[in-house]
Scaffold this motif. Sequence first.
Motif, PDB file in Angstrom:
ATOM      1  N   PHE A   1      38.710  43.670  36.788  1.00  0.00           N
ATOM      2  CA  PHE A   1      40.092  42.880  37.268  1.00  0.00           C
ATOM      3  C   PHE A   1      40.745  42.848  36.076  1.00  0.00           C
ATOM      4  CE2 PHE A   1      36.232  41.412  39.667  1.00  0.00           C
ATOM      5  CZ  PHE A   1      36.900  41.584  40.820  1.00  0.00           C
ATOM      6  N   PHE A   2      42.120  42.576  36.274  1.00  0.00           N
ATOM      7  CA  PHE A   2      43.029  42.202  35.416  1.00  0.00           C
ATOM      8  C   PHE A   2      43.477  40.661  35.795  1.00  0.00           C
ATOM      9  CE2 PHE A   2      43.341  46.748  35.367  1.00  0.00           C
ATOM     10  CZ  PHE A   2      43.496  46.971  34.054  1.00  0.00           C
ATOM     11  N   LEU A   3      43.300  39.829  34.846  1.00  0.00           N
ATOM     12  CA  LEU A   3      43.917  38.490  34.765  1.00  0.00           C
ATOM     13  C   LEU A   3      45.437  38.718  34.524  1.00  0.00           C
ATOM     14  CD1 LEU A   3      43.442  35.569  36.104  1.00  0.00           C
ATOM     15  CD2 LEU A   3      42.850  35.181  33.745  1.00  0.00           C
ATOM     16  N   GLN A   4      46.359  38.651  35.212  1.00  0.00           N
ATOM     17  CA  GLN A   4      47.858  39.042  34.700  1.00  0.00           C
ATOM     18  C   GLN A   4      48.611  37.673  35.145  1.00  0.00           C
ATOM     19  OE1 GLN A   4      49.489  42.145  34.123  1.00  0.00           O
ATOM     20  NE2 GLN A   4      50.988  40.712  33.569  1.00  0.00           N
ATOM     21  N   SER A   5      49.388  37.552  33.963  1.00  0.00           N
ATOM     22  CA  SER A   5      50.386  36.619  34.062  1.00  0.00           C
ATOM     23  C   SER A   5      51.557  36.717  34.723  1.00  0.00           C
ATOM     24  CB  SER A   5      51.006  36.377  32.497  1.00  0.00           C
ATOM     25  OG  SER A   5      52.300  35.678  32.738  1.00  0.00           O
ATOM     26  N   THR A   6      52.051  35.619  35.539  1.00  0.00           N
ATOM     27  CA  THR A   6      53.141  36.091  36.639  1.00  0.00           C
ATOM     28  C   THR A   6      54.456  35.925  36.051  1.00  0.00           C
ATOM     29  OG1 THR A   6      53.146  33.796  37.184  1.00  0.00           O
ATOM     30  CG2 THR A   6      51.778  35.173  38.624  1.00  0.00           C
ATOM     31  N   GLU A   7      54.570  35.499  34.636  1.00  0.00           N
ATOM     32  CA  GLU A   7      55.768  35.337  33.846  1.00  0.00           C
ATOM     33  C   GLU A   7      55.983  36.621  32.964  1.00  0.00           C
ATOM     34  OE1 GLU A   7      58.048  32.897  34.418  1.00  0.00           O
ATOM     35  OE2 GLU A   7      56.750  32.520  36.259  1.00  0.00           O
ATOM     36  N   HIS A   8      54.937  37.167  32.363  1.00  0.00           N
ATOM     37  CA  HIS A   8      55.199  38.150  31.418  1.00  0.00           C
ATOM     38  C   HIS A   8      54.217  39.336  31.687  1.00  0.00           C
ATOM     39  CE1 HIS A   8      56.386  34.516  29.342  1.00  0.00           C
ATOM     40  NE2 HIS A   8      57.326  35.056  28.870  1.00  0.00           N
ATOM     41  N   ALA A   9      54.813  40.513  31.786  1.00  0.00           N
ATOM     42  CA  ALA A   9      54.078  41.716  32.257  1.00  0.00           C
ATOM     43  C   ALA A   9      53.098  42.008  31.077  1.00  0.00           C
ATOM     44  CB  ALA A   9      54.944  42.847  32.334  1.00  0.00           C
ATOM     45  N   ALA A  10      53.424  41.709  29.812  1.00  0.00           N
ATOM     46  CA  ALA A  10      52.664  42.172  28.832  1.00  0.00           C
ATOM     47  C   ALA A  10      51.366  41.264  28.557  1.00  0.00           C
ATOM     48  CB  ALA A  10      53.460  42.213  27.277  1.00  0.00           C
ATOM     49  N   ILE A  11      51.170  40.040  29.180  1.00  0.00           N
ATOM     50  CA  ILE A  11      49.994  39.185  29.186  1.00  0.00           C
ATOM     51  C   ILE A  11      49.160  39.583  30.312  1.00  0.00           C
ATOM     52  CG2 ILE A  11      49.263  36.981  28.925  1.00  0.00           C
ATOM     53  CD1 ILE A  11      51.898  36.229  27.497  1.00  0.00           C
ATOM     54  N   SER A  12      48.135  40.288  29.937  1.00  0.00           N
ATOM     55  CA  SER A  12      47.110  40.486  31.024  1.00  0.00           C
ATOM     56  C   SER A  12      45.707  40.742  30.256  1.00  0.00           C
ATOM     57  CB  SER A  12      47.534  41.852  31.464  1.00  0.00           C
ATOM     58  OG  SER A  12      46.373  42.256  32.502  1.00  0.00           O
ATOM     59  N   PHE A  13      44.790  40.106  30.605  1.00  0.00           N
ATOM     60  CA  PHE A  13      43.454  40.071  30.448  1.00  0.00           C
ATOM     61  C   PHE A  13      42.522  40.893  31.228  1.00  0.00           C
ATOM     62  CE2 PHE A  13      45.329  35.986  29.336  1.00  0.00           C
ATOM     63  CZ  PHE A  13      45.117  36.079  28.054  1.00  0.00           C
ATOM     64  N   PHE A  14      41.819  41.814  30.530  1.00  0.00           N
ATOM     65  CA  PHE A  14      40.835  42.762  31.039  1.00  0.00           C
ATOM     66  C   PHE A  14      39.353  42.032  31.241  1.00  0.00           C
ATOM     67  CE2 PHE A  14      38.147  46.907  30.920  1.00  0.00           C
ATOM     68  CZ  PHE A  14      38.140  47.143  32.335  1.00  0.00           C
ATOM     69  N   MET A  15      39.091  41.722  32.808  1.00  0.00           N
ATOM     70  CA  MET A  15      37.994  40.885  32.913  1.00  0.00           C
ATOM     71  C   MET A  15      37.053  41.660  33.677  1.00  0.00           C
ATOM     72  SD  MET A  15      39.503  38.143  31.881  1.00  0.00           S
ATOM     73  CE  MET A  15      38.571  36.671  32.550  1.00  0.00           C
ATOM     74  N   ALA A  16      35.705  40.918  33.761  1.00  0.00           N
ATOM     75  CA  ALA A  16      34.556  41.535  34.411  1.00  0.00           C
ATOM     76  C   ALA A  16      33.790  40.574  35.230  1.00  0.00           C
ATOM     77  CB  ALA A  16      33.599  42.642  33.585  1.00  0.00           C
ATOM     78  N   ASP A  17      33.193  41.019  36.165  1.00  0.00           N
ATOM     79  CA  ASP A  17      31.949  40.042  36.799  1.00  0.00           C
ATOM     80  C   ASP A  17      30.868  40.129  36.098  1.00  0.00           C
ATOM     81  OD1 ASP A  17      29.961  39.186  38.552  1.00  0.00           O
ATOM     82  OD2 ASP A  17      30.656  39.695  40.299  1.00  0.00           O
ATOM     83  N   PRO A  18      30.422  39.200  35.158  1.00  0.00           N
ATOM     84  CA  PRO A  18      29.067  39.372  34.318  1.00  0.00           C
ATOM     85  C   PRO A  18      27.903  39.621  35.028  1.00  0.00           C
ATOM     86  CG  PRO A  18      29.822  37.086  34.376  1.00  0.00           C
ATOM     87  CD  PRO A  18      31.060  37.785  35.343  1.00  0.00           C
ATOM     88  N   PHE A  19      27.818  39.145  36.277  1.00  0.00           N
ATOM     89  CA  PHE A  19      26.506  39.266  37.090  1.00  0.00           C
ATOM     90  C   PHE A  19      26.343  40.635  37.493  1.00  0.00           C
ATOM     91  CE2 PHE A  19      28.372  35.008  37.732  1.00  0.00           C
ATOM     92  CZ  PHE A  19      27.368  34.444  36.991  1.00  0.00           C
ATOM     93  N   VAL A  20      27.183  41.555  37.614  1.00  0.00           N
ATOM     94  CA  VAL A  20      26.816  42.923  37.707  1.00  0.00           C
ATOM     95  C   VAL A  20      26.205  43.511  36.465  1.00  0.00           C
ATOM     96  CG1 VAL A  20      28.111  45.289  37.933  1.00  0.00           C
ATOM     97  CG2 VAL A  20      28.818  43.096  39.331  1.00  0.00           C
ATOM     98  N   PHE A  21      26.688  43.168  35.351  1.00  0.00           N
ATOM     99  CA  PHE A  21      25.842  43.748  34.025  1.00  0.00           C
ATOM    100  C   PHE A  21      24.693  42.831  33.581  1.00  0.00           C
ATOM    101  CE2 PHE A  21      30.390  44.906  34.421  1.00  0.00           C
ATOM    102  CZ  PHE A  21      30.418  46.184  34.297  1.00  0.00           C
TER     103      PHE A  21
END
Length: 148
Positions: free
Chosen positions: A48-68
């Motif tokens: 997933f991406f945890l995306q800021s609604t205010e700044h396009a450049a602020i986004s965190f690449f995320m994962a469901d840890p339980f899959v891995f």
Amino acid sequence: MKIQTEQFGELELEDNRLLTFERGIPGFEEETTFVLLPADPAGDSPFFFLQSTEHAAISFFMADPFVFLPNYEVKLDDTLTGQLKLEDPSDAIVLVTVTPNKQIVEATANLKAPVIINNKQQLGKQIVLNNANYQVKHPLFQQAAKQV
């Protein structure tokens, strides 16, 4: 609401998709409103991406840890469940920040500081776990291969 993203361009979102992080995320305390975007629009990915609604450049690449890491454990104390207004554990989404590195197979995950989201109340918070087994740069795919 319309937001700009670097990964997906301009997106139109319903207000009920907005997530509030009352104190932001460490290092980004001023960013308090995010949206969780699946990396694969078909929904077939644990990323997933945890995306800021205010700044396009602020986004965190995320994962469901339980899959891995099916044995990954996150214990929430009463204070945290109160802050997130969690009434049912099934309302909680647990995600970890991923650093892809040069190739995705070399990706690491921050197991020490997961992001917890109350999916019903649209509240989120990054916490720090007191577990010496969890690292900030945990090899994501290498560990998954060992558990197979």
